[in-house]
Design a protein around this motif. Structure first.
Motif, PDB file in Angstrom:
ATOM      1  N   TYR A   1       0.822  -1.206   0.000  1.00 58.96           N
ATOM      2  CA  TYR A   1       0.000   0.000   0.000  1.00 58.96           C
ATOM      3  C   TYR A   1       0.859   1.260   0.000  1.00 58.96           C
ATOM      4  CZ  TYR A   1      -4.312  -2.600   0.859  1.00 58.96           C
ATOM      5  OH  TYR A   1      -5.381  -3.435   0.750  1.00 58.96           O
ATOM      6  N   LEU A   2       1.909   1.258   0.791  1.00 58.87           N
ATOM      7  CA  LEU A   2       2.803   2.425   0.827  1.00 58.87           C
ATOM      8  C   LEU A   2       3.463   2.649  -0.524  1.00 58.87           C
ATOM      9  CD1 LEU A   2       4.489   2.039   4.319  1.00 58.87           C
ATOM     10  CD2 LEU A   2       2.832   3.757   3.599  1.00 58.87           C
ATOM     11  N   PHE A   3       3.901   1.568  -1.151  1.00 58.01           N
ATOM     12  CA  PHE A   3       4.526   1.690  -2.473  1.00 58.01           C
ATOM     13  C   PHE A   3       3.518   2.189  -3.495  1.00 58.01           C
ATOM     14  CE2 PHE A   3       6.016  -0.122  -6.528  1.00 58.01           C
ATOM     15  CZ  PHE A   3       7.250   0.505  -6.586  1.00 58.01           C
ATOM     16  N   LEU A   4       2.291   1.701  -3.451  1.00 58.17           N
ATOM     17  CA  LEU A   4       1.253   2.128  -4.387  1.00 58.17           C
ATOM     18  C   LEU A   4       0.910   3.595  -4.196  1.00 58.17           C
ATOM     19  CD1 LEU A   4      -0.845   1.355  -6.559  1.00 58.17           C
ATOM     20  CD2 LEU A   4      -2.406   0.834  -4.681  1.00 58.17           C
ATOM     21  N   ILE A   5       0.746   4.018  -2.962  1.00 62.10           N
ATOM     22  CA  ILE A   5       0.403   5.414  -2.688  1.00 62.10           C
ATOM     23  C   ILE A   5       1.542   6.346  -3.089  1.00 62.10           C
ATOM     24  CG2 ILE A   5      -0.031   7.059  -0.808  1.00 62.10           C
ATOM     25  CD1 ILE A   5      -1.669   4.809   0.526  1.00 62.10           C
ATOM     26  N   SER A   6       2.783   5.971  -2.778  1.00 67.80           N
ATOM     27  CA  SER A   6       3.911   6.822  -3.162  1.00 67.80           C
ATOM     28  C   SER A   6       4.066   6.875  -4.678  1.00 67.80           C
ATOM     29  CB  SER A   6       5.198   6.345  -2.493  1.00 67.80           C
ATOM     30  OG  SER A   6       5.525   5.047  -2.936  1.00 67.80           O
ATOM     31  N   SER A   7       3.789   5.778  -5.374  1.00 65.38           N
ATOM     32  CA  SER A   7       3.857   5.784  -6.832  1.00 65.38           C
ATOM     33  C   SER A   7       2.790   6.684  -7.440  1.00 65.38           C
ATOM     34  CB  SER A   7       3.694   4.362  -7.382  1.00 65.38           C
ATOM     35  OG  SER A   7       4.735   3.548  -6.963  1.00 65.38           O
ATOM     36  N   ILE A   8       1.591   6.650  -6.882  1.00 64.97           N
ATOM     37  CA  ILE A   8       0.515   7.508  -7.383  1.00 64.97           C
ATOM     38  C   ILE A   8       0.847   8.976  -7.143  1.00 64.97           C
ATOM     39  CG2 ILE A   8      -1.890   8.175  -6.978  1.00 64.97           C
ATOM     40  CD1 ILE A   8      -2.480   5.190  -6.518  1.00 64.97           C
ATOM     41  N   ILE A   9       1.367   9.300  -5.960  1.00 61.96           N
ATOM     42  CA  ILE A   9       1.739  10.684  -5.655  1.00 61.96           C
ATOM     43  C   ILE A   9       2.847  11.154  -6.594  1.00 61.96           C
ATOM     44  CG2 ILE A   9       2.844  12.150  -3.910  1.00 61.96           C
ATOM     45  CD1 ILE A   9       1.251  10.558  -1.808  1.00 61.96           C
ATOM     46  N   PHE A  10       3.868  10.304  -6.823  1.00 67.31           N
ATOM     47  CA  PHE A  10       4.942  10.677  -7.736  1.00 67.31           C
ATOM     48  C   PHE A  10       4.415  10.861  -9.149  1.00 67.31           C
ATOM     49  CE2 PHE A  10       8.222   9.486 -10.820  1.00 67.31           C
ATOM     50  CZ  PHE A  10       9.155  10.471 -10.540  1.00 67.31           C
ATOM     51  N   PHE A  11       3.509  10.003  -9.611  1.00 69.62           N
ATOM     52  CA  PHE A  11       2.949  10.119 -10.958  1.00 69.62           C
ATOM     53  C   PHE A  11       2.184  11.425 -11.120  1.00 69.62           C
ATOM     54  CE2 PHE A  11      -0.542   9.406 -13.949  1.00 69.62           C
ATOM     55  CZ  PHE A  11       0.191   9.099 -15.092  1.00 69.62           C
ATOM     56  N   ILE A  12       1.386  11.784 -10.114  1.00 72.17           N
ATOM     57  CA  ILE A  12       0.630  13.037 -10.183  1.00 72.17           C
ATOM     58  C   ILE A  12       1.576  14.238 -10.186  1.00 72.17           C
ATOM     59  CG2 ILE A  12      -0.967  14.516  -8.896  1.00 72.17           C
ATOM     60  CD1 ILE A  12      -2.388  11.912  -8.020  1.00 72.17           C
ATOM     61  N   TYR A  13       2.581  14.214  -9.320  1.00 74.42           N
ATOM     62  CA  TYR A  13       3.557  15.311  -9.252  1.00 74.42           C
ATOM     63  C   TYR A  13       4.290  15.465 -10.579  1.00 74.42           C
ATOM     64  CZ  TYR A  13       7.565  18.061  -7.696  1.00 74.42           C
ATOM     65  OH  TYR A  13       8.524  19.023  -7.566  1.00 74.42           O
ATOM     66  N   TYR A  14       4.780  14.352 -11.150  1.00 72.29           N
ATOM     67  CA  TYR A  14       5.539  14.406 -12.398  1.00 72.29           C
ATOM     68  C   TYR A  14       4.639  14.836 -13.553  1.00 72.29           C
ATOM     69  CZ  TYR A  14       9.137  13.144 -15.757  1.00 72.29           C
ATOM     70  OH  TYR A  14      10.080  13.188 -16.741  1.00 72.29           O
ATOM     71  N   THR A  15       3.379  14.390 -13.565  1.00 69.34           N
ATOM     72  CA  THR A  15       2.447  14.790 -14.614  1.00 69.34           C
ATOM     73  C   THR A  15       2.166  16.282 -14.544  1.00 69.34           C
ATOM     74  OG1 THR A  15       1.438  12.598 -14.588  1.00 69.34           O
ATOM     75  CG2 THR A  15       0.171  14.364 -15.590  1.00 69.34           C
ATOM     76  N   LEU A  16       1.960  16.792 -13.343  1.00 67.41           N
ATOM     77  CA  LEU A  16       1.762  18.234 -13.202  1.00 67.41           C
ATOM     78  C   LEU A  16       2.999  19.004 -13.660  1.00 67.41           C
ATOM     79  CD1 LEU A  16      -0.025  18.483  -9.748  1.00 67.41           C
ATOM     80  CD2 LEU A  16      -0.997  18.970 -11.978  1.00 67.41           C
TER      81      LEU A  16
END
Length: 78
Positions: free
Chosen positions: A8-23
């Motif tokens: 779960y931690l890896f999934l949440i951190s990956s989603i946060i990184f994806f959103i940050y990089y996309t922005l």
């Protein structure tokens, strides 16, 4: 339970990184220079440098792993 929590931690951190990089890559070029949102991101050139570095590092790790597997399998056959 530890594996599930780590997942779960890896999934949440990956989603946060994806959103940050996309922005950073897609949205930031259309934002004005004086907007407060620009203070949360480094220069735009860093985005491509980090991406290229990660691709080269990942490919190097994969190739070294394949080479080590090939070398060790050759030793076991002899």
């Amino acid at each position: 339970m530890e594996t599930r929590t780590g997942g779960y931690l890896f999934l949440i951190s990956s989603i946060i990184f994806f959103i940050y990089y996309t922005l950073w890559i897609i949205i930031l070029p259309f934002v004005d220079e004086d907007n407060i949102m620009r203070s949360f991101f480094p220069d735009y050139q860093w985005a491509f440098g980090i991406t290229v570095f990660c691709i080269i590092l990942g490919a190097s790790v994969v190739f070294v792993f394949i080479s080590l597997v090939m070398i060790t399998s050759d030793i076991k056959e002899n």
